[in-house]
Scaffold this motif. Structure first.
Motif, PDB file in Angstrom:
ATOM      1  N   ARG A 219       0.821  -1.221   0.000  1.00  0.00           N
ATOM      2  CA  ARG A 219       0.000   0.000   0.000  1.00  0.00           C
ATOM      3  C   ARG A 219       0.844   1.256   0.000  1.00  0.00           C
ATOM      4  O   ARG A 219       0.493   2.254  -0.620  1.00  0.00           O
ATOM      5  CB  ARG A 219      -0.935   0.019   1.212  1.00  0.00           C
ATOM      6  CG  ARG A 219      -2.080  -0.936   1.055  1.00  0.00           C
ATOM      7  CD  ARG A 219      -2.980  -0.933   2.225  1.00  0.00           C
ATOM      8  NE  ARG A 219      -3.604   0.362   2.416  1.00  0.00           N
ATOM      9  CZ  ARG A 219      -4.343   0.649   3.457  1.00  0.00           C
ATOM     10  NH1 ARG A 219      -4.553  -0.233   4.387  1.00  0.00           N
ATOM     11  NH2 ARG A 219      -4.887   1.828   3.574  1.00  0.00           N
ATOM     12  N   THR A 220       1.936   1.236   0.725  1.00  0.00           N
ATOM     13  CA  THR A 220       2.788   2.419   0.758  1.00  0.00           C
ATOM     14  C   THR A 220       3.687   2.466  -0.473  1.00  0.00           C
ATOM     15  O   THR A 220       4.165   3.516  -0.851  1.00  0.00           O
ATOM     16  CB  THR A 220       3.610   2.493   2.057  1.00  0.00           C
ATOM     17  OG1 THR A 220       4.106   3.811   2.212  1.00  0.00           O
ATOM     18  CG2 THR A 220       4.741   1.507   2.081  1.00  0.00           C
ATOM     19  N   GLY A 221       3.918   1.314  -1.085  1.00  0.00           N
ATOM     20  CA  GLY A 221       4.744   1.238  -2.286  1.00  0.00           C
ATOM     21  C   GLY A 221       6.232   1.353  -1.981  1.00  0.00           C
ATOM     22  O   GLY A 221       6.635   1.692  -0.866  1.00  0.00           O
ATOM     23  N   PHE A 222       7.028   1.047  -2.976  1.00  0.00           N
ATOM     24  CA  PHE A 222       8.476   1.091  -2.822  1.00  0.00           C
ATOM     25  C   PHE A 222       8.942   2.509  -2.501  1.00  0.00           C
ATOM     26  O   PHE A 222       9.707   2.723  -1.559  1.00  0.00           O
ATOM     27  CB  PHE A 222       9.157   0.573  -4.090  1.00  0.00           C
ATOM     28  CG  PHE A 222      10.652   0.624  -4.036  1.00  0.00           C
ATOM     29  CD1 PHE A 222      11.357  -0.210  -3.180  1.00  0.00           C
ATOM     30  CD2 PHE A 222      11.354   1.514  -4.831  1.00  0.00           C
ATOM     31  CE1 PHE A 222      12.744  -0.159  -3.120  1.00  0.00           C
ATOM     32  CE2 PHE A 222      12.740   1.571  -4.781  1.00  0.00           C
ATOM     33  CZ  PHE A 222      13.438   0.727  -3.921  1.00  0.00           C
ATOM     34  N   LYS A 223       8.431   3.483  -3.242  1.00  0.00           N
ATOM     35  CA  LYS A 223       8.833   4.880  -2.992  1.00  0.00           C
ATOM     36  C   LYS A 223       8.431   5.329  -1.598  1.00  0.00           C
ATOM     37  O   LYS A 223       9.180   6.024  -0.915  1.00  0.00           O
ATOM     38  CB  LYS A 223       8.207   5.816  -4.032  1.00  0.00           C
ATOM     39  CG  LYS A 223       8.862   5.766  -5.380  1.00  0.00           C
ATOM     40  CD  LYS A 223       8.220   6.788  -6.298  1.00  0.00           C
ATOM     41  CE  LYS A 223       8.850   6.761  -7.668  1.00  0.00           C
ATOM     42  NZ  LYS A 223       8.201   7.723  -8.572  1.00  0.00           N
ATOM     43  N   GLY A 224       7.243   4.931  -1.176  1.00  0.00           N
ATOM     44  CA  GLY A 224       6.781   5.307   0.154  1.00  0.00           C
ATOM     45  C   GLY A 224       7.634   4.693   1.254  1.00  0.00           C
ATOM     46  O   GLY A 224       7.968   5.355   2.235  1.00  0.00           O
ATOM     47  N   LEU A 225       8.008   3.429   1.077  1.00  0.00           N
ATOM     48  CA  LEU A 225       8.859   2.779   2.071  1.00  0.00           C
ATOM     49  C   LEU A 225      10.228   3.458   2.131  1.00  0.00           C
ATOM     50  O   LEU A 225      10.750   3.724   3.214  1.00  0.00           O
ATOM     51  CB  LEU A 225       9.012   1.289   1.778  1.00  0.00           C
ATOM     52  CG  LEU A 225       9.818   0.509   2.815  1.00  0.00           C
ATOM     53  CD1 LEU A 225       9.095   0.474   4.151  1.00  0.00           C
ATOM     54  CD2 LEU A 225      10.101  -0.897   2.333  1.00  0.00           C
ATOM     55  N   LYS A 226      10.789   3.772   0.962  1.00  0.00           N
ATOM     56  CA  LYS A 226      12.085   4.473   0.930  1.00  0.00           C
ATOM     57  C   LYS A 226      11.967   5.850   1.591  1.00  0.00           C
ATOM     58  O   LYS A 226      12.846   6.258   2.340  1.00  0.00           O
ATOM     59  CB  LYS A 226      12.593   4.599  -0.515  1.00  0.00           C
ATOM     60  CG  LYS A 226      12.924   3.279  -1.175  1.00  0.00           C
ATOM     61  CD  LYS A 226      14.036   2.540  -0.472  1.00  0.00           C
ATOM     62  CE  LYS A 226      15.375   2.961  -0.988  1.00  0.00           C
ATOM     63  NZ  LYS A 226      16.468   2.136  -0.460  1.00  0.00           N
ATOM     64  N   ARG A 227      10.867   6.547   1.322  1.00  0.00           N
ATOM     65  CA  ARG A 227      10.632   7.851   1.959  1.00  0.00           C
ATOM     66  C   ARG A 227      10.616   7.682   3.472  1.00  0.00           C
ATOM     67  O   ARG A 227      11.237   8.459   4.203  1.00  0.00           O
ATOM     68  CB  ARG A 227       9.290   8.416   1.468  1.00  0.00           C
ATOM     69  CG  ARG A 227       8.816   9.651   2.200  1.00  0.00           C
ATOM     70  CD  ARG A 227       7.341   9.889   2.100  1.00  0.00           C
ATOM     71  NE  ARG A 227       6.587   8.816   2.756  1.00  0.00           N
ATOM     72  CZ  ARG A 227       5.267   8.684   2.701  1.00  0.00           C
ATOM     73  NH1 ARG A 227       4.548   9.544   2.006  1.00  0.00           N
ATOM     74  NH2 ARG A 227       4.659   7.706   3.328  1.00  0.00           N
ATOM     75  N   ASN A 228       9.902   6.661   3.946  1.00  0.00           N
ATOM     76  CA  ASN A 228       9.787   6.424   5.387  1.00  0.00           C
ATOM     77  C   ASN A 228      11.141   6.064   6.001  1.00  0.00           C
ATOM     78  O   ASN A 228      11.472   6.536   7.088  1.00  0.00           O
ATOM     79  CB  ASN A 228       8.771   5.318   5.663  1.00  0.00           C
ATOM     80  CG  ASN A 228       7.374   5.674   5.173  1.00  0.00           C
ATOM     81  OD1 ASN A 228       7.074   6.824   4.862  1.00  0.00           O
ATOM     82  ND2 ASN A 228       6.526   4.678   5.091  1.00  0.00           N
ATOM     83  N   LEU A 229      11.910   5.264   5.299  1.00  0.00           N
ATOM     84  CA  LEU A 229      13.246   4.893   5.789  1.00  0.00           C
ATOM     85  C   LEU A 229      14.153   6.128   5.841  1.00  0.00           C
ATOM     86  O   LEU A 229      14.876   6.327   6.815  1.00  0.00           O
ATOM     87  CB  LEU A 229      13.860   3.828   4.892  1.00  0.00           C
ATOM     88  CG  LEU A 229      13.286   2.427   5.042  1.00  0.00           C
ATOM     89  CD1 LEU A 229      13.618   1.567   3.831  1.00  0.00           C
ATOM     90  CD2 LEU A 229      13.805   1.785   6.327  1.00  0.00           C
ATOM     91  N   ASP A 230      14.111   6.946   4.805  1.00  0.00           N
ATOM     92  CA  ASP A 230      14.923   8.162   4.768  1.00  0.00           C
ATOM     93  C   ASP A 230      14.552   9.118   5.909  1.00  0.00           C
ATOM     94  O   ASP A 230      15.417   9.814   6.437  1.00  0.00           O
ATOM     95  CB  ASP A 230      14.766   8.891   3.423  1.00  0.00           C
ATOM     96  CG  ASP A 230      15.413   8.144   2.273  1.00  0.00           C
ATOM     97  OD1 ASP A 230      16.238   7.242   2.518  1.00  0.00           O
ATOM     98  OD2 ASP A 230      15.063   8.454   1.113  1.00  0.00           O
TER      99      ASP A 230
END
Length: 144
Positions: free
Chosen positions: A130-141
């Motif tokens: 649901r958050t997607g790859f970009k969303g997960l990377k954003r969250n990790l960053d």
């Protein structure tokens, strides 16, 4: 779990169940929320909620919440974890809900350097999509 049945037959309505107020004067969830998203008894400011920020929000994360996510990159259940009523629940034994061993062995570097093919493999049948790859990377960053 929440489910829905779509039927082409009419069913009688259930008798309403009266639900007792189990919270009383307990404020465990309010006290434990790291972003102070629970602003009063039964009142949540979703804009401050880690679950909203890391799953539903499609734009930038709220900079005012930096340092308050407690290493969470997809959702948060702190309020559920501290609720005395949830202490009565029993752990599941459903093997389909267990995380893959590959996911369990990821270290910090693996998470930070994750590429899309691994994301797709790990989360193929997961709500994390649901958050997607970009969303997960954003969250990790956001955590760094």
């Amino acid at each position: 779990f929440i489910g829905e049945l779509i039927l082409d037959i009419e069913l009688p309505c259930d008798e309403p169940k009266l639900v007792r107020d189990h919270c009383g004067k307990c404020t465990n969830c309010i006290d434990a929320c790291p972003t102070k998203a629970i602003v009063a008894n039964r009142v949540v400011d979703a804009r401050k909620c880690i679950s909203y920020q890391t799953i539903e929000l499609k734009g930038e994360l709220d900079k005012n919440l930096k340092g308050k996510f407690e290493n969470r990159v997809f959702g948060c259940d702190i309020c559920q974890d501290v609720c005395p009523w949830n202490l009565k629940s029993k752990p599941h034994s459903e093997p389909h809900f267990l995380p893959s061993q590959k996911l369990l062995y990821l270290n910090k570097s693996d998470w930070v350097n994750m590429e899309k093919p691994l994301f797709k493999e790990l989360f193929k049948k997961s709500a994390v999509k649901r958050t997607g790859f970009k969303g997960l990377k954003r969250n990790l960053d956001f955590l760094h």
